[in-house]
Design an enzyme around this catalytic site. Structure first.
Site, PDB file in Angstrom:
ATOM      1  N   GLU A  98      55.018  31.643  20.584  1.00 37.19           N
ATOM      2  CA  GLU A  98      56.351  31.222  20.122  1.00 37.19           C
ATOM      3  C   GLU A  98      56.456  31.308  18.597  1.00 37.19           C
ATOM      4  O   GLU A  98      55.452  31.264  17.891  1.00 37.19           O
ATOM      5  CB  GLU A  98      56.609  29.776  20.567  1.00 37.19           C
ATOM      6  CG  GLU A  98      57.638  29.641  21.678  1.00 37.19           C
ATOM      7  CD  GLU A  98      59.071  29.930  21.233  1.00 37.19           C
ATOM      8  OE1 GLU A  98      59.320  30.805  20.388  1.00 37.19           O
ATOM      9  OE2 GLU A  98      59.973  29.261  21.762  1.00 37.19           O
ATOM     10  N   ASP A  99      57.680  31.420  18.142  1.00 41.00           N
ATOM     11  CA  ASP A  99      57.910  31.440  16.703  1.00 41.00           C
ATOM     12  C   ASP A  99      57.825  30.039  16.117  1.00 41.00           C
ATOM     13  O   ASP A  99      57.163  29.800  15.120  1.00 41.00           O
ATOM     14  CB  ASP A  99      59.255  32.113  16.365  1.00 41.00           C
ATOM     15  CG  ASP A  99      60.441  31.526  17.132  1.00 41.00           C
ATOM     16  OD1 ASP A  99      60.248  30.654  18.017  1.00 41.00           O
ATOM     17  OD2 ASP A  99      61.586  31.939  16.850  1.00 41.00           O
ATOM     18  N   ASP A 102      60.019  23.193  17.761  1.00 35.89           N
ATOM     19  CA  ASP A 102      60.964  22.312  17.076  1.00 35.89           C
ATOM     20  C   ASP A 102      61.115  21.036  17.908  1.00 35.89           C
ATOM     21  O   ASP A 102      60.238  20.185  17.885  1.00 35.89           O
ATOM     22  CB  ASP A 102      62.271  23.105  16.909  1.00 35.89           C
ATOM     23  CG  ASP A 102      63.307  22.428  16.036  1.00 35.89           C
ATOM     24  OD1 ASP A 102      62.940  21.909  14.977  1.00 35.89           O
ATOM     25  OD2 ASP A 102      64.489  22.428  16.409  1.00 35.89           O
TER      26      ASP A 102
HETATM   27  P1  IMP Z   1      63.130  23.791  20.474  1.00 34.54           P
HETATM   28  O1  IMP Z   1      63.467  23.929  21.923  1.00 34.54           O
HETATM   29  O2  IMP Z   1      63.986  22.761  19.804  1.00 34.54           O
HETATM   30  O3  IMP Z   1      61.656  23.550  20.222  1.00 34.54           O
HETATM   31  O4  IMP Z   1      63.596  25.119  19.738  1.00 34.54           O
HETATM   32  C1  IMP Z   1      62.957  26.283  19.875  1.00 34.54           C
HETATM   33  C2  IMP Z   1      63.800  27.423  19.354  1.00 34.54           C
HETATM   34  O5  IMP Z   1      64.817  27.004  18.433  1.00 34.54           O
HETATM   35  C3  IMP Z   1      62.928  28.359  18.588  1.00 34.54           C
HETATM   36  O6  IMP Z   1      62.285  29.290  19.430  1.00 34.54           O
HETATM   37  C4  IMP Z   1      63.908  28.992  17.645  1.00 34.54           C
HETATM   38  O7  IMP Z   1      64.549  30.094  18.237  1.00 34.54           O
HETATM   39  C5  IMP Z   1      64.927  27.919  17.370  1.00 34.54           C
HETATM   40  N1  IMP Z   1      64.652  27.221  16.088  1.00 34.54           N
HETATM   41  C6  IMP Z   1      64.254  25.956  15.898  1.00 34.54           C
HETATM   42  N2  IMP Z   1      64.120  25.665  14.584  1.00 34.54           N
HETATM   43  C7  IMP Z   1      64.406  26.809  13.927  1.00 34.54           C
HETATM   44  C8  IMP Z   1      64.437  27.168  12.519  1.00 34.54           C
HETATM   45  O8  IMP Z   1      64.133  26.395  11.601  1.00 34.54           O
HETATM   46  N3  IMP Z   1      64.796  28.457  12.264  1.00 34.54           N
HETATM   47  C9  IMP Z   1      65.125  29.365  13.212  1.00 34.54           C
HETATM   48  N4  IMP Z   1      65.117  29.073  14.526  1.00 34.54           N
HETATM   49  C10 IMP Z   1      64.755  27.808  14.876  1.00 34.54           C
HETATM   50 MG    MG Z   2      66.463  31.577  17.701  1.00 37.45          MG
END
Ligand code: IMP
Ligand code: MG
Length: 179
Positions: A98-99, A102
């Site tokens: 994963e990138d 969050d």
């Molecule tokens: P989560 O489900 O909140 O953990 O979000 C995961 C996804 O949200 C990541 O794979 C990103 O595509 C996007 N995301 C969360 N934070 C960032 C950020 O700071 N920059 C760009 N994309 C983000």
């Molecule tokens: Mg994204």
């Protein structure tokens, strides 16, 4: 494009060194396993492309695409599968690439979904971790960098599908998404 960046958080060189180190560790940890790297599109493609070339043991790759409902800078927690994996996961040791981790909701969902498909094991490798924003109890097994709670772009990460091609990771000027 560079004008929209407040500051460079992680340089190209820092990323490259870290990716090499993670690849080395994964190669050791998975040497007697059946490694399948799963990239979650699109944000992780750049990391995936570099990471797989720093892995020195045999491995396979596959891609899946999900969307977290709601555009903009926050996840809604509802995940929809846009493209599922092609490979039958039975007997594989999965490494989800994963990138950024969050809230953790996206990965939590994907992990529990893939766990039901006969895998040997599932681990998570994330380039970036924003622990302050976590909403579920999830930690990555391999983490590149821990970052502060700012919206970052570059090296695959986007805002509104842009900035993915920046070679470094930078903090986006809030004015860009507050417009
Ligand atoms: P989560 O489900 O909140 O953990 O979000 C995961 C996804 O949200 C990541 O794979 C990103 O595509 C996007 N995301 C969360 N934070 C960032 C950020 O700071 N920059 C760009 N994309 C983000
Ligand atoms: Mg994204």
């Amino acid at each position: 494009m560079n004008n929209d960046i407040l500051n460079v958080l992680i340089s190209e060189e820092e990323i490259s060194q870290k990716v090499t180190a993670i690849g080395k560790k994964i190669s050791e940890d998975y040497k007697d396993k059946n490694l399948l790297m799963v990239s979650v599109l699109k944000g992780s493609v750049v990391f995936m492309a570099d990471l797989m070339r720093s892995i020195t043991i045999p491995c396979e790759i596959d891609f899946m695409s999900v969307s977290s409902y709601g555009s903009g800078v926050k996840t809604s927690g509802v995940v929809k599968i846009i493209k599922d994996l092609d490979i039958n996961l039975k007997g594989f040791d999965l490494l989800i690439v994963e990138d950024i981790l969050d809230s953790g909701m996206t990965l939590d969902y994907i992990k529990s979904l893939l766990q039901q498909r006969g895998t040997n094991s599932i681990r998570i490798c994330t380039l970036l971790d924003k622990p302050e924003r976590r909403q579920v109890d999830l930690t990555a097994d391999y983490t590149g960098f821990t970052v502060p709670d700012s919206f970052v772009v570059g090296y695959g990460l986007d805002y509104d599908e842009k900035y993915r091609n920046l070679p470094y990771i930078g903090i986006l000027k809030p004015a860009v998404y507050e417009k």
